[in-house]
Design a protein around this motif. Structure first.
Motif, PDB file in Angstrom:
ATOM      1  N   VAL A 444      83.030  72.235 -37.505  1.00 58.58           N
ATOM      2  CA  VAL A 444      81.809  72.365 -37.928  1.00 58.58           C
ATOM      3  C   VAL A 444      81.115  73.144 -36.617  1.00 58.58           C
ATOM      4  O   VAL A 444      81.398  72.887 -35.659  1.00 58.58           O
ATOM      5  N   ALA A 445      80.106  74.088 -36.888  1.00 62.25           N
ATOM      6  CA  ALA A 445      79.541  74.793 -35.900  1.00 62.25           C
ATOM      7  C   ALA A 445      77.926  74.996 -36.240  1.00 62.25           C
ATOM      8  O   ALA A 445      77.622  74.859 -37.332  1.00 62.25           O
ATOM      9  N   SER A 446      77.448  75.343 -35.166  1.00 62.18           N
ATOM     10  CA  SER A 446      75.976  76.014 -35.468  1.00 62.18           C
ATOM     11  C   SER A 446      75.690  76.807 -33.975  1.00 62.18           C
ATOM     12  O   SER A 446      76.242  76.713 -33.086  1.00 62.18           O
ATOM     13  N   GLY A 447      74.523  77.428 -34.268  1.00 58.43           N
ATOM     14  CA  GLY A 447      74.009  78.336 -33.235  1.00 58.43           C
ATOM     15  C   GLY A 447      72.943  79.148 -33.375  1.00 58.43           C
ATOM     16  O   GLY A 447      72.355  79.180 -34.447  1.00 58.43           O
ATOM     17  N   CYS A 448      72.716  80.304 -32.566  1.00 56.28           N
ATOM     18  CA  CYS A 448      71.453  81.039 -33.058  1.00 56.28           C
ATOM     19  C   CYS A 448      71.563  82.308 -31.953  1.00 56.28           C
ATOM     20  O   CYS A 448      72.333  82.408 -31.216  1.00 56.28           O
TER      21      CYS A 448
END
Length: 501
Positions: A444-448
């Protein structure tokens, strides 16, 4: 000889674990912060110059048609990976490998060289890994009670360490004959260096050299007679190994196409050929002192010898991938990637040779001081699926400049949020060497991204490989490693900066 299997199988298994920038497990998912934030999805997005290292056609969609960001760009990306891992043995002992910390940079440059032509080059670590811990084993010949039966194997602490770096230079060219389609061609040129410390069982059937002064008796015969006299039966002796090797160059051809069927849809397809064939060459130091040193002392022999190590015809796998992007309005985009990597053919029929003994007397224990062995590597193909989402958090309005060009004007800070989920099967099988980290299946991943008002942009991603357990079967390298259960997770932080002009 099994010592070859330990030096080459263990080294190459660790080497190949993270050798694809978009593969899951052992390192960050995706080779840019943008794709990492979507768990490896986004190859239809053409988001960075280093994407051309996977699909060279992405260069055709990397730049706007005009404006201050339409001529060229540089992408600098850094990743830091933490991998907490423990190993539980079949008899219940537990070894903590700690939170192995590693990292590396990705560098990419791309430029427009004509109205329809684009060039790019990336310098990327296509593989990297390390592991280190001390492992207690049971020796095969040496005992902890020298006065006869009952036979109790002596304990021996083995330093198990693995480290490698594989660096790739990735030139690419794209041609965009229309606004809707781009064709690309590129190459991957890779240099690999690695080192491994471990232990291995050396089969008695490999010890065909004659024992000095015993009238043609081989070392195999001697060890079998000694074990039988002690009321036991052994098939191997244990050796410590310390190996270093490198491969000067493996080259791949990379082809790609990217197209937009309509304003809201983009498709990306790429193919990487199998690499050119090249030898893995190096040296391995073999030390049998712990197990049979006392017996060798009787004959005035030394139990440490250096050998040349050669694995001929090494080739790395072909890959086929496809990706899709769908826009939903001005602020949202959905991404999906599917990638197949041909590991099963990569590990078919590999053999290795240990030869040219220098110093010590182990070479004399072998027939002619040389042996060639089928490495018996056995991996399955890998399938990776990634799904990602982008959402732009800003208010946009369009305006026309004095020259008649339409531009997007930003009210407030411009920020793009990303998230993703990915799955990959674990292709590793056979006899993994301790220190090899199996591939985690779920990420799972997230970022901006913080879009700069001028020429520079910042990108950030966090990727988590969910904790997973994996149990190995019978280990043909060292029987003490059979039935090991790996417990592992993986956390990666990726930071990128883009300079546009």
């Amino acid at each position: 000889m099994d010592l070859i299997r330990a030096a080459a199988t263990g080294s190459l298994s660790l080497l190949l674990l993270p050798s694809l920038a978009a593969q899951l497990g052992g390192e960050v998912t995706g080779d840019s912060a943008q794709r990492a934030a979507m768990a490896g999805a986004g190859m239809a997005g053409a988001g960075t110059a280093v994407d051309a290292a996977v699909n060279p056609a992405s260069l055709g969609f990397l730049f706007p048609d005009s404006g201050p960001r339409s001529r060229g760009r540089f992408d600098g990306i850094g990743r830091l990976v933490w991998s907490p891992t423990t190993i539980e043995t079949a008899d219940g002992r537990e070894y903590d490998l700690g939170g192995t910390l590693s990292g590396g940079p990705f560098l990419g440059y791309a430029a427009r060289v004509g109205s329809q032509a684009f060039l790019g080059v990336s310098l990327v670590p296509t593989a990297g890994g390390q592991a280190a811990y001390d492992r207690m084993t049971e020796l095969n010949v040496a005992t902890s009670n020298n006065n006869g039966p009952p036979w109790i194997p002596a304990k021996h602490e083995v330093a198990i360490e693995s480290s490698l770096v594989q660096l790739g230079l990735e030139p690419a060219f794209a041609w965009k004959p229309s606004d809707r389609v781009s064709f690309g061609i590129g190459a991957s040129l890779r240099y690999t260096t690695l080192s491994v410390q471990s232990a291995t069982d050396v089969g008695l059937d490999q010890l065909k050299g004659e024992v000095p002064g015993l009238g043609g008796l081989t070392w195999e015969d001697l060890f079998r007679q000694l074990s039988a006299a002690g009321g036991r039966q052994i098939d191997s002796i244990q050796a410590d190994i310390d190996a270093e090797a490198d491969a000067a160059l493996h080259a791949f051809l990379q082809l790609g196409v990217m197209l937009e069927p309509d304003d809201d849809t983009r498709l990306s397809f790429w193919y990487r050929s199998p690499s050119t064939s090249n030898d893995l060459d190096g040296d391995v130091r073999v030390d049998v002192t712990a197990d049979v040193g006392q017996i060798l002392d009787i004959y005035g022999l030394k139990g440490v010898t250096d050998f040349s190590l050669n694995v001929p015809g090494v080739r790395f796998p072909q890959q086929l991938g496809g990706a899709w992007m769908q826009r939903f309005g001005d602020q949202d985009r959905l991404f999906a990637d599917l990638v197949w990597t041909d590991w099963s053919q990569t590990f078919d029929g590999w053999t290795a040779t240990v030869s040219d003994p220098q110093g010590g007397d182990i070479g004399g224990m072998l027939a002619n001081g040389t042996t060639t062995v089928d490495l018996g590597l056995d991996w399955s193909d890998a399938i990776r699926m990634s799904l990602g989402w982008e959402h732009d958090l800003f208010h946009r309005k369009l305006a026309t400049d004095p020259e008649g060009q339409t531009h997007a004007l930003i009210n407030g800070p411009l920020l793009t949020w990303r998230g993703g989920l990915a799955y990959s099967n674990n292709p590793v099988s056979g006899s993994p060497m301790a220190g090899l980290l199996p591939i985690n299946q779920l990420h799972v991943a997230s970022g901006c991204t913080f879009w700069g008002r001028g020429s520079g942009d910042w990108h950030l991603a966090l990727v988590v490989a969910l904790p997973q357990s994996w149990t190995s079967g019978d280990n043909s390298v060292l029987s003490d490693l059979s039935g090991d259960q790996f417990h592992q997770a993986n956390l990666a932080v990726v930071v990128g900066y883009t300079l546009n002009w």
